[in-house]
Design a protein around this motif. Structure first.
Motif, mmCIF file in Angstrom:
data_model
loop_
_atom_site.group_PDB
_atom_site.id
_atom_site.type_symbol
_atom_site.label_atom_id
_atom_site.label_comp_id
_atom_site.label_asym_id
_atom_site.label_seq_id
_atom_site.Cartn_x
_atom_site.Cartn_y
_atom_site.Cartn_z
ATOM 1 N N ILE A 82 0.845 -1.195 0.000
ATOM 2 C CA ILE A 82 0.000 0.000 0.000
ATOM 3 C C ILE A 82 0.879 1.243 0.000
ATOM 4 O O ILE A 82 1.798 1.356 0.813
ATOM 5 C CB ILE A 82 -0.909 -0.002 1.250
ATOM 6 C CG1 ILE A 82 -1.831 -1.215 1.200
ATOM 7 C CG2 ILE A 82 -1.706 1.300 1.349
ATOM 8 C CD1 ILE A 82 -2.467 -1.548 2.521
ATOM 9 N N MET A 114 -3.941 -4.153 8.726
ATOM 10 C CA MET A 114 -2.934 -3.408 8.004
ATOM 11 C C MET A 114 -1.830 -3.016 8.971
ATOM 12 O O MET A 114 -2.101 -2.672 10.121
ATOM 13 C CB MET A 114 -3.558 -2.166 7.363
ATOM 14 C CG MET A 114 -2.671 -1.511 6.332
ATOM 15 S SD MET A 114 -3.605 -0.446 5.205
ATOM 16 C CE MET A 114 -4.051 0.895 6.287
ATOM 17 N N TYR A 133 -2.403 6.526 11.414
ATOM 18 C CA TYR A 133 -3.480 5.617 10.982
ATOM 19 C C TYR A 133 -4.860 6.247 11.159
ATOM 20 O O TYR A 133 -5.812 5.880 10.476
ATOM 21 C CB TYR A 133 -3.385 4.291 11.740
ATOM 22 C CG TYR A 133 -3.760 4.374 13.202
ATOM 23 C CD1 TYR A 133 -5.090 4.251 13.608
ATOM 24 C CD2 TYR A 133 -2.788 4.579 14.185
ATOM 25 C CE1 TYR A 133 -5.438 4.328 14.952
ATOM 26 C CE2 TYR A 133 -3.133 4.655 15.521
ATOM 27 C CZ TYR A 133 -4.451 4.525 15.894
ATOM 28 O OH TYR A 133 -4.797 4.603 17.220
ATOM 29 N N LEU A 136 -6.515 7.487 7.997
ATOM 30 C CA LEU A 136 -6.809 6.546 6.921
ATOM 31 C C LEU A 136 -8.261 6.105 6.959
ATOM 32 O O LEU A 136 -8.865 6.010 8.027
ATOM 33 C CB LEU A 136 -5.897 5.316 7.030
ATOM 34 C CG LEU A 136 -4.393 5.574 6.974
ATOM 35 C CD1 LEU A 136 -3.639 4.270 7.168
ATOM 36 C CD2 LEU A 136 -3.997 6.242 5.674
ATOM 37 N N ARG A 137 -8.794 5.841 5.785
ATOM 38 C CA ARG A 137 -10.155 5.318 5.663
ATOM 39 C C ARG A 137 -10.122 4.127 4.716
ATOM 40 O O ARG A 137 -9.264 4.033 3.840
ATOM 41 C CB ARG A 137 -11.116 6.392 5.115
ATOM 42 C CG ARG A 137 -11.220 7.627 5.995
ATOM 43 C CD ARG A 137 -11.926 7.324 7.303
ATOM 44 N NE ARG A 137 -12.058 8.496 8.153
ATOM 45 C CZ ARG A 137 -11.191 8.855 9.093
ATOM 46 N NH1 ARG A 137 -10.099 8.142 9.300
ATOM 47 N NH2 ARG A 137 -11.405 9.925 9.833
ATOM 48 N N TYR A 138 -11.095 3.215 4.892
ATOM 49 C CA TYR A 138 -11.161 2.061 3.988
ATOM 50 C C TYR A 138 -12.598 1.593 3.861
ATOM 51 O O TYR A 138 -13.474 1.942 4.670
ATOM 52 C CB TYR A 138 -10.258 0.927 4.499
ATOM 53 C CG TYR A 138 -10.752 0.252 5.763
ATOM 54 C CD1 TYR A 138 -11.493 -0.926 5.715
ATOM 55 C CD2 TYR A 138 -10.480 0.793 7.029
ATOM 56 C CE1 TYR A 138 -11.928 -1.548 6.872
ATOM 57 C CE2 TYR A 138 -10.919 0.181 8.184
ATOM 58 C CZ TYR A 138 -11.645 -0.996 8.096
ATOM 59 O OH TYR A 138 -12.096 -1.615 9.241
ATOM 60 N N ILE A 155 -8.840 -4.746 9.773
ATOM 61 C CA ILE A 155 -9.715 -4.462 8.633
ATOM 62 C C ILE A 155 -10.980 -5.306 8.724
ATOM 63 O O ILE A 155 -12.088 -4.802 8.607
ATOM 64 C CB ILE A 155 -8.984 -4.742 7.304
ATOM 65 C CG1 ILE A 155 -7.809 -3.772 7.140
ATOM 66 C CG2 ILE A 155 -9.933 -4.637 6.112
ATOM 67 C CD1 ILE A 155 -6.911 -4.092 5.963
ATOM 68 N N ILE A 172 -8.655 1.770 -0.009
ATOM 69 C CA ILE A 172 -7.972 2.476 1.088
ATOM 70 C C ILE A 172 -7.606 3.867 0.601
ATOM 71 O O ILE A 172 -7.109 4.034 -0.517
ATOM 72 C CB ILE A 172 -6.700 1.713 1.524
ATOM 73 C CG1 ILE A 172 -7.068 0.279 1.934
ATOM 74 C CG2 ILE A 172 -6.005 2.436 2.675
ATOM 75 C CD1 ILE A 172 -5.876 -0.618 2.191
#
Length: 200
Positions: A82, A114, A133, A136-138, A155, A172
């Motif tokens: 990533i 992750m 972190y 971050l978005r997913y 996740i 992501i």
């Protein structure tokens, strides 16, 4: 009945044209050309094979194989490394696929999470621009936007049945509204086995 050809006289020079020496010379020429073309083909194949090995070595770092599983038991997974930067702020189209393969006779329960890729961070010498972190978005296949609750960065959890192969797409990105002209994130997706249980 076959017709007989009469009154045909062969001259001595006609016979000499196809003498044994000439035939041997012609065969030698053919063999020389054969060696030449064989050498060329071997060189071409060597270049192709060398290029293939180079690509394989170069590509391997972009795939992460299960470190928590014994590869000999028949379970493996792959996932691209990533990398996110300012272009990925609010961009929900960046998909990372995780492919799982369970060639065992058991169900395998797993946690997918992750983790930062320390090697890439060290190589880029950009530790001061690595975003936390929390930014971050997913999303998974249901397209719901999620954030990480803590530094474990879980996740999802799941189960894969014996002799099954599955691909899980994960999007992501960096949260919309994050303000930075210079930001990076290097990470990888890993799986951790919870337990094996026989399918009864």
């Amino acid at each position: 009945m076959a017709k007989k050809i009469r009154n045909v006289k062969l001259k001595s020079e006609d016979i000499q044209k196809n003498s044994g020496k000439n035939i041997s010379h012609t065969i030698s020429k053919i063999k020389a050309h054969e060696r030449f073309y064989t050498t060329i083909l071997v060189l071409i194949f060597m270049v192709i094979i060398s290029f293939g090995i180079y690509i394989a070595i170069r590509v391997n770092p972009y795939y992460i194989y299960a470190e928590d599983f014994d590869r000999g038991v028949g379970f493996s997974y792959t996932s691209r490394l990533i990398y996110l930067n300012q272009k990925n702020i609010g961009d929900k189209n960046n998909t990372y696929e995780v492919t799982l393969s369970n060639m065992t006779d058991n169900n395998i329960n797993y946690i997918m999470r992750m983790v930062p890729d320390d090697e890439s961070i060290s190589a880029c010498n950009c530790g001061d621009t690595i975003i936390p972190y929390t930014e971050l978005r997913y999303s998974l296949e249901d397209t719901l936007e999620r954030s990480f609750n803590d530094s474990k960065m879980i996740i999802t959890t799941g189960n894969i049945h014996p002799l099954e192969r599955e691909t899980i797409p994960i999007k992501i990105w960096i949260r919309d509204g994050y303000e930075s002209s210079d930001c990076n994130y290097y990470g990888k997706i890993v799986l951790e086995k919870i337990e094996d249980m026989n399918d009864e």
